[in-house]
Write an enzyme that holds these catalytic residues in place. Sequence first.
Site, PDB file in Angstrom:
ATOM      1  N   THR A 282       0.879  -1.604  -0.133  1.00  0.00           N
ATOM      2  CA  THR A 282       0.367   0.345  -0.163  1.00  0.00           C
ATOM      3  C   THR A 282       1.403   1.237   0.020  1.00  0.00           C
ATOM      4  O   THR A 282       2.159   1.339   0.672  1.00  0.00           O
ATOM      5  CB  THR A 282      -1.097  -0.228   1.370  1.00  0.00           C
ATOM      6  OG1 THR A 282      -0.473   0.452   2.035  1.00  0.00           O
ATOM      7  CG2 THR A 282      -1.303  -1.512   1.365  1.00  0.00           C
ATOM      8  N   ASP A 283       0.459   2.647  -0.477  1.00  0.00           N
ATOM      9  CA  ASP A 283       1.232   3.828  -0.024  1.00  0.00           C
ATOM     10  C   ASP A 283       1.245   4.314   1.557  1.00  0.00           C
ATOM     11  O   ASP A 283       0.050   3.060   2.079  1.00  0.00           O
ATOM     12  CB  ASP A 283       0.221   5.426  -1.119  1.00  0.00           C
ATOM     13  CG  ASP A 283       1.267   6.290  -0.733  1.00  0.00           C
ATOM     14  OD1 ASP A 283       2.266   5.985  -0.048  1.00  0.00           O
ATOM     15  OD2 ASP A 283       1.348   6.983  -1.501  1.00  0.00           O
TER      16      ASP A 283
END
Length: 565
Positions: A282-283
Amino acid sequence: MIDLKAKPFYLSDDDITWVHETLAGMSTEEKAGQLFCVLLKNNSKETMDYVFNLMNPGGFMYRIMPTKNAVDATREVIRRSKVYPLIAANLEKGGNGIVEEGTLVGSPMEIAATDDEIMAAKMAEACGREAGAVGANWSFAPIIDIDSNFRNPITNTRTFGSDPERVARMGLSYVNTIQKLGMAACIKHFPGDGQDERDQHLVTSINDLDCETWMNTYGMVYKKCIDAGALTVMTGHIMQPAWERAINPDIKDEELMPGSLSRELLQGLLRERLGFNGVISTDATTMAGFMLAMGRERAVPETIARGCDMFLFARNLEEDYHFMLKGIEEGIITPERLDEAVIRVLALKAALGLHHKNTLPETEKAEAIVGCAEHKKWAAEVADKGITLVKEEKDVLPITPEKYHRILLYRIEPTGEGYSIYKVSPVIESIKQKLIDEGFEVDEFVPQPYGEGFTTKYEDMVSKYDLMLYVANLATKSNQTVVRIEWKQPMGADCGLYINDVPTVFVSLENPYHLLDFPRVRTYINCYSGNAQTVDALMEKLLGRSEFKGKSPVDPFCGKWDAHL
């Protein structure tokens, strides 16, 4: 089943045995820990105790800290970890993305303006050397977003520009170089930032291209980097409705999710259509773009359940870890999906040789590499090749003390909350001092406290100054919504009132799109970053000692016809 012998891992039988034996020896809690990449801002004992008393993370991401602190942090997290950790940083411009003394070789857009992939390779090599010297093994770069919307407030100079082919060439050069140095590249931010004018830090943004156009632009860039063996992908909090609907025709608008939470984008597009077999991260899950999409208790485990392998950062580490464990217990993350994610994380570590690594970074050795002369030389080379003369009024350049002895300097700098430390930009101040050292007389523009009817006479200003020099230092950053010039009061007192009678030069150190707000200025220069090497190169070019060589990676005219005047 994951093919660990295939791209991008290429593991041997012994490596694969290590992966599966390590997995088999883990408890559920330890597996959950491997899913987390924890943010480290310092190496304090309190921070380390808090993290390791809670879990054994799969990785860490360093914010910028002194070289010695980074070395000490690496030694400590290795000492405390049961499995050698991934250690990451935002190595988008140089080693300055991990340590204070690191080299800023050039922003991606500055690199792109050289139109030379060798410059991207040199930037990546400086990143790999300097970050590797303090123990990092994972680069959260290259950014392969496409800056197709000049209003986007976060992509801008963080990208290699608006031309997908140039973005692909530069991105490939970075991936190939940094992975040869034993560091994992992370191509980001899937499914691609730069279309929306909004910032995914603040809203779940949208890549609104149709499927064919997306595949010929963003998809093409991702496919080339994946085919080249990029080990990891970072997903953004960005939706791609066309592909989500193509993969799942029954999906409702309210069910559309950002890349970090979209099974359609993660599994259907990234894994199946683009053929990515590596680690998906994920970011930062602290961003509003993530938080607005789904309630956090559910969203934390859903990132893994729907296809991500690592969870980046936390709002509250203890709470998010418990959310993840609860999601495992309740079956949101199935045992099979949990093992699949952990296997990929362990495979990444094996691909980097971390399972055999037995050396620790040393401060003295790191300090000899970080900020070294060779990397600064590369920064100077990038600046020389990248600075771009966008448009020029005939015979205005070069500037000399004989031709333009009296200069009025206009500073364009950030204002408002959070910017008090930038009231006097050291970068603009250095330009001013260099002009004085060259023999120019330099005054700074100061707006008068009164308005119409009482301002200094126009003719007095025209007769007093030989050159009007604007220097803008407005860099993009998260948590802002626009990057525009805010002209001074009263009534835009500094907005180019004398361009028809006094030669005027506008220099942008950062944002390449200021012609939107100053379209009629006739001599305009983009630098793309404001490091010392760029300032030195700028001065050489203004004074006529060096030619302008940069090729604009974007449309600096913002599609406005009057900006060409």
